[in-house]
Design an enzyme around this catalytic site. Structure first.
Site, PDB file in Angstrom:
ATOM      1  CG  ASP A   1      65.716  16.926  49.358  1.00  0.00           C
ATOM      2  OD1 ASP A   1      66.919  17.254  49.280  1.00  0.00           O
ATOM      3  OD2 ASP A   1      65.014  16.721  48.351  1.00  0.00           O
TER       4      ASP A   1
ATOM      5  CD  GLN B   1      61.886  14.905  47.138  1.00  0.00           C
ATOM      6  OE1 GLN B   1      61.381  14.213  46.242  1.00  0.00           O
ATOM      7  NE2 GLN B   1      63.068  15.498  46.985  1.00  0.00           N
TER       8      GLN B   1
ATOM      9  CB  CYS C   1      71.831  33.065  18.234  1.00  0.00           C
ATOM     10  SG  CYS C   1      72.622  33.259  19.849  1.00  0.00           S
TER      11      CYS C   1
ATOM     12  CG  HIS D   1      75.157  29.046  21.024  1.00  0.00           C
ATOM     13  ND1 HIS D   1      74.576  30.039  20.272  1.00  0.00           N
ATOM     14  CD2 HIS D   1      74.352  27.952  20.884  1.00  0.00           C
ATOM     15  CE1 HIS D   1      73.484  29.579  19.690  1.00  0.00           C
ATOM     16  NE2 HIS D   1      73.324  28.318  20.051  1.00  0.00           N
TER      17      HIS D   1
ATOM     18  CB  CYS E   1      75.701  33.574  16.856  1.00  0.00           C
ATOM     19  SG  CYS E   1      75.202  31.911  17.379  1.00  0.00           S
TER      20      CYS E   1
ATOM     21  CB  CYS F   1      75.266  34.622  21.841  1.00  0.00           C
ATOM     22  SG  CYS F   1      75.990  33.303  20.834  1.00  0.00           S
TER      23      CYS F   1
ATOM     24  CG  ASP G   1      72.941  21.392  45.520  1.00  0.00           C
ATOM     25  OD1 ASP G   1      73.872  21.594  46.327  1.00  0.00           O
ATOM     26  OD2 ASP G   1      73.110  20.765  44.466  1.00  0.00           O
ATOM     27  CB  SER G   2      70.396  20.359  50.758  1.00  0.00           C
ATOM     28  OG  SER G   2      70.017  19.172  50.081  1.00  0.00           O
ATOM     29  N   GLY G   3      73.064  19.299  48.992  1.00  0.00           N
ATOM     30  CA  GLY G   3      73.958  18.151  48.937  1.00  0.00           C
ATOM     31  C   GLY G   3      73.215  16.833  48.949  1.00  0.00           C
ATOM     32  N   GLY G   4      71.908  16.887  49.188  1.00  0.00           N
ATOM     33  CA  GLY G   4      71.129  15.657  49.293  1.00  0.00           C
ATOM     34  C   GLY G   4      71.129  14.824  48.031  1.00  0.00           C
ATOM     35  CG  PHE G   5      70.516  14.949  43.119  1.00  0.00           C
ATOM     36  CD1 PHE G   5      69.385  14.273  42.709  1.00  0.00           C
ATOM     37  CD2 PHE G   5      71.629  14.950  42.287  1.00  0.00           C
ATOM     38  CE1 PHE G   5      69.353  13.618  41.485  1.00  0.00           C
ATOM     39  CE2 PHE G   5      71.607  14.305  41.062  1.00  0.00           C
ATOM     40  CZ  PHE G   5      70.470  13.634  40.662  1.00  0.00           C
TER      41      PHE G   5
ATOM     42  CG  ASP H   1      68.954  23.631  38.933  1.00  0.00           C
ATOM     43  OD1 ASP H   1      69.962  22.914  38.972  1.00  0.00           O
ATOM     44  OD2 ASP H   1      67.883  23.306  39.482  1.00  0.00           O
TER      45      ASP H   1
END
Length: 371
Positions: free
Chosen positions: A146, A189, A304, A335, A309, A306, A92-96, A266
Site C-alpha cells: 500500500d 487508507q 510485575c 520487561h 522484576c 516478569c 508487513d508489505s514493505g510499503g511503509f 504492533d
C-alpha cells in the site's frame, strides 16, 4: 488454515474478544505483537519470547528483501525455520519503509523504485514483488502493498493515494497463490478524511480479504484525531474478520484502539525505548539511567512478575546501562514486552468480565494518563 472466531463483544463499547487460528498456532485477541524487523526481536531469543507469552511476532519485508535476501531464507526453508520461531508470524508489505525514503524513491502505478538505505543501490517493489517475497518468507499473515501517505496531507492527495492503494490491493489478491497457508490482509487508507476512509473500507471489503488493517494512523496526528478516525473506520469493517491497527504500542493507544474495536496492534516502541533506558511500570514510565536509582534495590515494578522484576534491582539495571553492558538492554526489553503482553492479557480478561472501561480508568489513574 486461517480462521477468526469472534467470541464476545463488550456491552460497554466496541471492545471484543476473539481467536485467530493459523498453521503455527492460535492467537487470542486483542493482542500486542512484538516487532522482529530483521527476523529477530532485538536482544530477545525465541525462547524468551515464548516465556513472556508472545503469541505472534512481526517481521519486515523491506529489510529482509535487502538482507539477507529471499534466496537465503528460501534455502533455509522459510522464515520460521530461519529464525527458529514456530509460532505465527505477520509480515508487513514493505510499503511503509519504502515510502519513508521520501528523498530516494519514485512512485509509479507499477510500483516504487527506490535506493537501498544500506548501499544506495536501485531496487524496485511492486504489489506482485511484495507478495512474492512474503510467499517465500512463509508468514502466516501477510499484508497488501500500500501507499502510506504522510500527515498532514490534502484531501486531493489522500484520495489519489487511497485509490492507488485499492488498485494495488486488487493486484496483490490476484497474485497471491498460497492462500491455503497464508492469509493476505487488506489495508484501509484514507488519511484523516471520513469520506475517504469509508470509500477505502467499502472497496477493500468487496475483495473479501480474511482480515483488514487500518493504515495511515499513528503517523504524527494527535491521539484525539486517531480516536475519531478509528471510531468511524471500524464501523465500516466486517465484524467477522480480524482488525489490525498498524504501529501503536503505548498503553494509552492500545486501550483506545481496543475500545474502538481493534483486535491486533504492533509497534517497535517498547523495544526501542528499552534500549534507551526507559521502562514501563504500573505507575508510569521510568528512566532507569537517572541518578536517583543508584541505590534503589527494588524491582523495576513491584507489581510485575516478569523474570527481570523477580531477579534484578533498579540499581543493578542502572549500573548495566551506565557501563554500556548489553545485559541492561536485554533486561529492559524483556520487561517492556512482558508489560505490554500482560496488559493485553488483562484487557482480554476485563472484556470477558464486562469491566473493560473500569479497568481502563484504574490503569490510567495509576499510570498518570487522563482518561
Amino acid at each position: 488454515m486461517f480462521e477468526f472466531e469472534l467470541i464476545k463483544e463488550s456491552k460497554e463499547c466496541k471492545a471484543r474478544l476473539g481467536k485467530i487460528k493459523t498453521n503455527h498456532g492460535e492467537i487470542e485477541t486483542p493482542i500486542f505483537m512484538p516487532v522482529g524487523t530483521r527476523a529477530t526481536v532485538k536482544t530477545m531469543t525465541p525462547e524468551e519470547l515464548k516465556e513472556i507469552e508472545a503469541q505472534i511476532i512481526l517481521s519486515n519485508t523491506y529489510h529482509l528483501f535487502l538482507k539477507p535476501g529471499t534466496d537465503i531464507i528460501k534455502e533455509a526453508g522459510g522464515l520460521h525455520k530461519f529464525m527458529n520461531w514456530d509460532k505465527p508470524i505477520l509480515t508487513d508489505s514493505g510499503g511503509f519503509q519504502v515510502f519513508s525514503l521520501s528523498d530516494n524513491r519514485k512512485i509509479t502505478e507499477e510500483g516504487v523504485e527506490f535506493r537501498s538505505h544500506i548501499d544506495g543501490s536501485k531496487k524496485f517493489l511492486s504489489p506482485e514483488i511484495s507478495v512474492d517475497i512474503q510467499n517465500i518468507l512463509g508468514s502466516d499473515i501477510m499484508m497488501c502493498f500500500d501507499e502510506c501517505a504522510p500527515y498532514p496531507a490534502s484531501h486531493e492527495y489522500i484520495e489519489h493515494s487511497m485509490n492507488r492503494t485499492t488498485r494495488w490491493a486488487k493486484r496483490c489478491k490476484e497474485h497471491h497463490k498460497n492462500t491455503d497457508n497464508q492469509a493476505l490482509f487488506g489495508i484501509i487508507q484514507g488519511g484523516m478524511y471520513k469520506d475517504l476512509r469509508r470509500q477505502s473500507a467499502e472497496a477493500l471489503v468487496e475483495f473479501d480479504f480474511p482480515g483488514y488493517a487500518v493504515g495511515g494512523l499513528s503517523v504524527g496526528e494527535p491521539l484525539e484525531l486517531m480516536n475519531e478516525v478509528l471510531d468511524y473506520t471500524t464501523d465500516y469493517m466486517p465484524k467477522d474478520k480480524p482488525r489490525y491497527l498498524m504501529g501503536v504500542g503505548t498503553p494509552d493507544y492500545l486501550f483506545e484502539a481496543v475500545e474502538r474495536g481493534i483486535d491486533m496492534a504492533d509497534c517497535v516502541l517498547p523495544t526501542r525505548i528499552a534500549r534507551n533506558g526507559t521502562v514501563m511500570t504500573s505507575s508510569g514510565k521510568l528512566v532507569i539511567k537517572n541518578g536517583k536509582y543508584k541505590s534503589d534495590f527494588t524491582p523495576l515494578d513491584s507489581e510485575c512478575d516478569c523474570y527481570v522484576c523477580k531477579n534484578y534491582s533498579r540499581a543493578y539495571i542502572r549500573h548495566l546501562f551506565n557501563v554500556d553492558e548489553i545485559l541492561g538492554l536485554r533486561l529492559a526489553t524483556i520487561h517492556n514486552l512482558h508489560f505490554l503482553i500482560t496488559l493485553m492479557k488483562n484487557i482480554r480478561e476485563s472484556i470477558k468480565n464486562d469491566n473493560f472501561l473500569e479497568f481502563k480508568d484504574d490503569f490510567y489513574g495509576k499510570y498518570g494518563y487522563n482518561s
